[in-house]
Design a protein around this motif. Structure first.
Motif, mmCIF file in Angstrom:
data_model
loop_
_atom_site.group_PDB
_atom_site.id
_atom_site.type_symbol
_atom_site.label_atom_id
_atom_site.label_comp_id
_atom_site.label_asym_id
_atom_site.label_seq_id
_atom_site.Cartn_x
_atom_site.Cartn_y
_atom_site.Cartn_z
ATOM 1 N N ALA A 22 29.955 28.943 52.915
ATOM 2 C CA ALA A 22 29.613 28.130 51.748
ATOM 3 C C ALA A 22 30.791 28.068 50.778
ATOM 4 C CB ALA A 22 28.373 28.692 51.057
ATOM 5 N N GLU A 23 31.493 29.186 50.604
ATOM 6 C CA GLU A 23 32.628 29.227 49.684
ATOM 7 C C GLU A 23 33.768 28.341 50.180
ATOM 8 O OE1 GLU A 23 31.046 31.850 50.935
ATOM 9 O OE2 GLU A 23 29.964 32.497 49.138
ATOM 10 N N GLN A 24 34.029 28.393 51.489
ATOM 11 C CA GLN A 24 35.083 27.545 52.049
ATOM 12 C C GLN A 24 34.723 26.067 51.925
ATOM 13 O OE1 GLN A 24 35.062 29.356 55.975
ATOM 14 N NE2 GLN A 24 37.099 30.248 55.638
ATOM 15 N N ALA A 25 33.464 25.742 52.220
ATOM 16 C CA ALA A 25 33.021 24.356 52.132
ATOM 17 C C ALA A 25 33.118 23.846 50.701
ATOM 18 C CB ALA A 25 31.584 24.234 52.645
ATOM 19 N N GLN A 26 32.766 24.689 49.740
ATOM 20 C CA GLN A 26 32.849 24.291 48.337
ATOM 21 C C GLN A 26 34.301 24.047 47.932
ATOM 22 O OE1 GLN A 26 30.812 26.916 45.642
ATOM 23 N NE2 GLN A 26 31.481 25.821 43.819
ATOM 24 N N ASP A 27 35.208 24.921 48.359
ATOM 25 C CA ASP A 27 36.622 24.755 48.027
ATOM 26 C C ASP A 27 37.192 23.495 48.675
ATOM 27 O OD1 ASP A 27 39.234 25.635 46.988
ATOM 28 O OD2 ASP A 27 39.710 26.000 49.091
ATOM 29 N N LEU A 59 26.503 22.337 53.908
ATOM 30 C CA LEU A 59 25.898 21.385 52.978
ATOM 31 C C LEU A 59 25.720 22.014 51.599
ATOM 32 C CD1 LEU A 59 23.151 19.644 55.164
ATOM 33 C CD2 LEU A 59 25.343 18.703 54.437
ATOM 34 N N ALA A 60 25.301 23.273 51.572
ATOM 35 C CA ALA A 60 25.127 23.966 50.292
ATOM 36 C C ALA A 60 26.463 24.073 49.558
ATOM 37 C CB ALA A 60 24.518 25.343 50.523
ATOM 38 N N GLY A 61 27.529 24.381 50.286
ATOM 39 C CA GLY A 61 28.848 24.475 49.663
ATOM 40 C C GLY A 61 29.354 23.130 49.172
ATOM 41 N N PHE A 62 29.210 22.100 50.007
ATOM 42 C CA PHE A 62 29.615 20.752 49.594
ATOM 43 C C PHE A 62 28.864 20.317 48.335
ATOM 44 C CE2 PHE A 62 30.707 19.456 54.257
ATOM 45 C CZ PHE A 62 31.919 20.112 54.151
ATOM 46 N N LEU A 63 27.544 20.559 48.332
ATOM 47 C CA LEU A 63 26.725 20.143 47.189
ATOM 48 C C LEU A 63 27.122 20.869 45.916
ATOM 49 C CD1 LEU A 63 23.021 19.652 48.380
ATOM 50 C CD2 LEU A 63 24.373 18.097 46.968
ATOM 51 N N ALA A 64 27.450 22.149 46.040
ATOM 52 C CA ALA A 64 27.859 22.905 44.859
ATOM 53 C C ALA A 64 29.085 22.264 44.216
ATOM 54 C CB ALA A 64 28.141 24.356 45.243
ATOM 55 N N ALA A 65 30.040 21.846 45.036
ATOM 56 C CA ALA A 65 31.242 21.201 44.501
ATOM 57 C C ALA A 65 30.913 19.865 43.852
ATOM 58 C CB ALA A 65 32.264 21.012 45.620
ATOM 59 N N VAL A 66 30.047 19.091 44.480
ATOM 60 C CA VAL A 66 29.692 17.782 43.933
ATOM 61 C C VAL A 66 28.912 17.938 42.634
ATOM 62 C CG1 VAL A 66 28.384 15.669 44.335
ATOM 63 C CG2 VAL A 66 29.756 16.645 46.179
ATOM 64 N N HIS A 67 27.954 18.864 42.609
ATOM 65 C CA HIS A 67 27.153 19.040 41.396
ATOM 66 C C HIS A 67 28.010 19.453 40.201
ATOM 67 C CE1 HIS A 67 23.156 19.583 43.775
ATOM 68 N NE2 HIS A 67 23.310 18.343 43.342
ATOM 69 N N GLU A 68 29.080 20.203 40.450
ATOM 70 C CA GLU A 68 29.986 20.577 39.363
ATOM 71 C C GLU A 68 30.674 19.361 38.758
ATOM 72 O OE1 GLU A 68 32.630 23.298 41.225
ATOM 73 O OE2 GLU A 68 31.353 25.052 40.903
#
Length: 316
Positions: A22-27, A59-68
């Motif tokens: 999740a952390e990698q996907a968010q980054d 998906l959770a990581g991607f969404l975290a980045a988008v929501h920010e």
């Protein structure tokens, strides 16, 4: 900065690709959205993820980045969110009818998506022909809700960086992970968001269910109409509700089986003007609303009531 290390993991082909944390996907998504990587890397990311497919964790990581990077939409009560990104191809786009029926029942509704699609009839175009303005920002959303109307917010106003990622489709000719994430957005702040998420393939429906349960999401899942979050007017689809990630069978329904006794009365053309006239005739009572759509309204209103009961229940 570079996402080459991530592309190396996800770009090994369907058999050799590795999933990200999740952390990698968010980054990764943060770098893509912020424009800190090259167009070549964005294209490689889009193709690699298209071949590999996302996991619920990614998906959770991607969404975290988008929501920010989303504009927060404040609300003091739950909001039904209808992501409208596919539009009509053969059938009328009835997402605006679903939004208006929910608003008639007292729900607060946020529809979001693009303004135009060169090959589809968008919800924004139907909203326009219904005389409902497209929101340009939070104040316009609040004004629509004050009028007891659903609000349509354009994606480039809700999340400009995500809108740019969606536009990569017109260069590559393929949808990318941004389109998946757009259908899962929950930009509501101060209250819970009830997401209506549609899928076209059963495997994607299972993936969304995994995400909803893992992340404790409020979500109604259904096989939508041509990619829109509205029940097919011709046949009741399966609809599954989760609240805080817990399945609620009493607020879900099985798909309609067997031959249809009769087809609903739908407009012969699917252009925005004709669709708007049909929607107006349904709202006025001149024509009956499609039964599957009314069942969807019933389930969503039941979900909102359940969410309200949870909010009022004394804490243990």
């Amino acid at each position: 900065m570079s996402i080459s290390s991530y592309i190396k993991e996800i770009g090994r082909g369907a058999a050799g690709a590795r999933s990200l944390s999740a952390e990698q996907a968010q980054d990764l998504m943060a770098q893509v959205l912020d424009g800190s990587v090259s167009d070549l890397e964005i294209g490689a990311f889009a193709i690699a993820m298209r071949m590999k497919g996302e996991t619920a964790v990614e998906l959770a990581g991607f969404l975290a980045a988008v929501h920010e990077r989303c504009v927060p939409i404040p609300s003091d009560r739950p909001v039904v969110m209808l992501p409208s990104y596919n539009g009509a191809r053969r059938l009328p786009n009835l997402t605006p009818l679903l939004a208006l029926r929910l608003a008639q029942e007292g729900a607060r509704v946020l529809v979001h998506g693009p303004i135009q699609d060169p090959k589809r009839v968008t919800s924004a175009e139907v909203f326009h022909d219904l005389g409902l303005p497209v929101a340009q920002g939070v104040k316009d959303v609040e004004r629509a809700w004050a009028r007891h109307e659903p609000a349509f917010l354009r994606i480039d106003a809700l999340c400009p960086s995500l809108a740019r990622l969606l536009d990569v489709r017109w260069v590559l000719g393929l949808r990318n992970s941004g389109h998946t994430i757009a259908k899962m957005l929950d930009p509501v702040s101060g209250a819970r968001g009830l997401r209506v998420c549609n899928y076209t393939h059963p495997e994607f429906g299972q993936l969304l269910a995994q995400y909803a349960q893992a992340e404790g999401a409020d979500m109604l899942l259904l096989r939508g109409t041509e990619g829109e979050p509205v029940a097919d007017a011709r046949r009741l689809p399966r609809m599954d509700l989760t609240l805080r990630g817990v399945p609620h069978p009493a607020l879900s329904c099985a798909p309609q089986e067997g031959a249809l006794a009769q087809l609903p009365v739908l407009p012969r053309e699917n252009d925005a003007a004709t669709t708007a006239l049909y929607i107006q005739s349904v709202l006025s009572g001149e024509k009956p609303a499609p039964a599957p759509l009314e069942r969807q309204v019933e389930l969503l209103m039941g979900a909102l009531a359940a969410m309200q009961d949870e909010a009022l229940a004394p804490s243990a």
